[in-house]
Design a protein around this motif. Structure first.
Motif, short mmCIF file in Angstrom:
data_model
loop_
_atom_site.label_atom_id
_atom_site.label_comp_id
_atom_site.label_asym_id
_atom_site.label_seq_id
_atom_site.Cartn_x
_atom_site.Cartn_y
_atom_site.Cartn_z
N THR A 81 23.09 9.44 13.37
CA THR A 81 22.54 8.26 12.98
C THR A 81 22.64 7.68 12.02
O THR A 81 22.74 9.00 11.13
N GLU A 85 17.51 5.71 9.68
CA GLU A 85 17.22 5.64 11.16
C GLU A 85 16.82 4.54 11.49
O GLU A 85 15.66 3.76 10.58
N MET A 89 24.99 1.52 12.35
CA MET A 89 25.85 2.78 11.93
C MET A 89 27.09 2.63 12.69
O MET A 89 27.94 3.03 11.89
N ASP A 183 20.28 -1.55 19.90
CA ASP A 183 19.08 -2.05 20.05
C ASP A 183 19.25 -2.79 20.89
O ASP A 183 19.91 -3.19 20.92
N VAL A 189 22.57 1.95 16.92
CA VAL A 189 21.58 2.33 15.80
C VAL A 189 21.89 3.71 16.08
O VAL A 189 22.03 5.14 14.67
N SER A 190 22.85 4.82 16.88
CA SER A 190 23.38 6.27 17.13
C SER A 190 25.45 5.70 18.49
O SER A 190 25.39 4.61 18.84
N ARG A 192 27.48 8.99 19.91
CA ARG A 192 27.70 10.79 20.58
C ARG A 192 28.67 11.12 20.45
O ARG A 192 29.67 9.83 20.73
N ILE A 233 25.87 8.94 6.92
CA ILE A 233 25.20 9.33 7.86
C ILE A 233 24.60 10.14 8.43
O ILE A 233 24.98 12.32 7.83
#
Length: 301
Positions: A81, A85, A89, A183, A189-190, A192, A233
């Protein structure tokens, strides 16, 4: 309450006063017995074992399924992230750091049985020998130079032009939803990334429930993520090893606190009951102390 326990503890106090040596010796002996038990206690820190009924067929059934499919798949996940926060990103700076996370993870080495190994030794590989993983970096074919050459707007455009689907080096297709989260405003926003590990079931022996080679890689990878500064990050690792470590540590800490509380309360109650004085107030405190000791002991088991 004081009027009820007053005669009881008054009589007990008189007996203790008349046999001080005996009443001091007995708690010491009991304390030594308890201490020897604590020194040899074996704690079950495996969360699966704790929450699965004893002699239940669950583990046997899982082993049977594993034998049928021969190779177990285990996934290690890394989440990133932006700082602070909630900010975007998907910027060139952030994505380059995200690339470094992937690059360091795939190349990081660890020791197992006296040999130096890396992700290629534990990954699930395709027929061409490529390790399987998934990340938003697949939209740029894991090319750091290409990422560095694009502006923030161009990075977003690359994902859009690809139809929010990218192809990994292994040939598998990775949808954006599997590697990134937006979002309501469309801001990423993130992120993986996932690493697919091949558990060799024949390596699992005795009371082990995981391939020790996989555990060694997960531990090394988790330490790498924790001990490296990935600014700007925030990077978090989620592996089976970390879950077991956190669960075991939490259980062990709770048990230790209960043991300490038990010892302190017994000492306090013994001290109160050993005093040759009025017990109008001490009686209730002693009863509460012994009750708390019982609750703590029950909680331990």
């Amino acid at each position: 309450t004081d009027s009820t326990v007053h005669p009881l503890f008054r009589g007990l106090g008189a007996k203790i006063h008349g046999n001080v040596v005996s009443f001091l010796f007995i708690p010491v002996v009991i304390g030594i017995i308890f201490a020897s038990g604590l020194a040899n206690i074996e704690l079950q820190l495996n969360a699966e074992e704790l929450f699965t009924p004893q002699n239940a067929p669950a583990f046997d059934d899982r082993d049977a399924v594993d034998r049928v499919f021969t190779v177990g798949t285990r996934i290690a996940t890394i989440i990133g992230t932006a700082i602070p926060e909630g900010t975007n990103m998907l910027t060139t700076e952030n994505l380059l750091v995200w690339y470094d996370v992937w690059d360091n993870t795939t190349k990081h080495t660890f020791k197992y049985n006296g040999t130096t190994q890396s992700y290629t030794d534990v990954c699930i590989a395709t027929k061409t020998g490529d390790c399987q993983f998934s990340s938003i970096l697949s939209f740029w074919n894991y090319n750091r130079t290409l990422i560095a050459s694009q502006s923030d707007a161009e990075l977003n455009q690359t994902i859009t032009n690809a139809g929010y689907n990218a192809t990994e080096p292994s040939g598998t297709v990775t949808p954006f939803d599997a590697v990134g989260r937006m979002d309501a405003s469309g801001k990423v926003v993130s992120m993986r990334m996932q690493f697919f590990l091949a558990e060799e079931l024949e390596e699992i022996t005795g009371e082990e429930d995981s391939d020790p080679e996989i555990i060694a890689w997960e531990e090394a990878q988790s330490v790498l993520i924790r001990n490296t500064n990935w600014s700007p990050i925030a990077v978090y690792s989620l592996t089976r090893w970390e879950i077991d470590e956190a669960g075991g540590s939490a259980i062990e800490n709770d048990v230790q606190l209960l043991i300490y509380e038990y010892i302190l309360l017994v000492w306090y109650a013994t001290f109160i009951l050993s005093r040759n004085s009025n017990v109008h107030s001490h009686g209730s405190l002693a009863v509460a102390s012994f009750a708390s000791s019982g609750i703590a002991t029950a909680a331990c088991f």
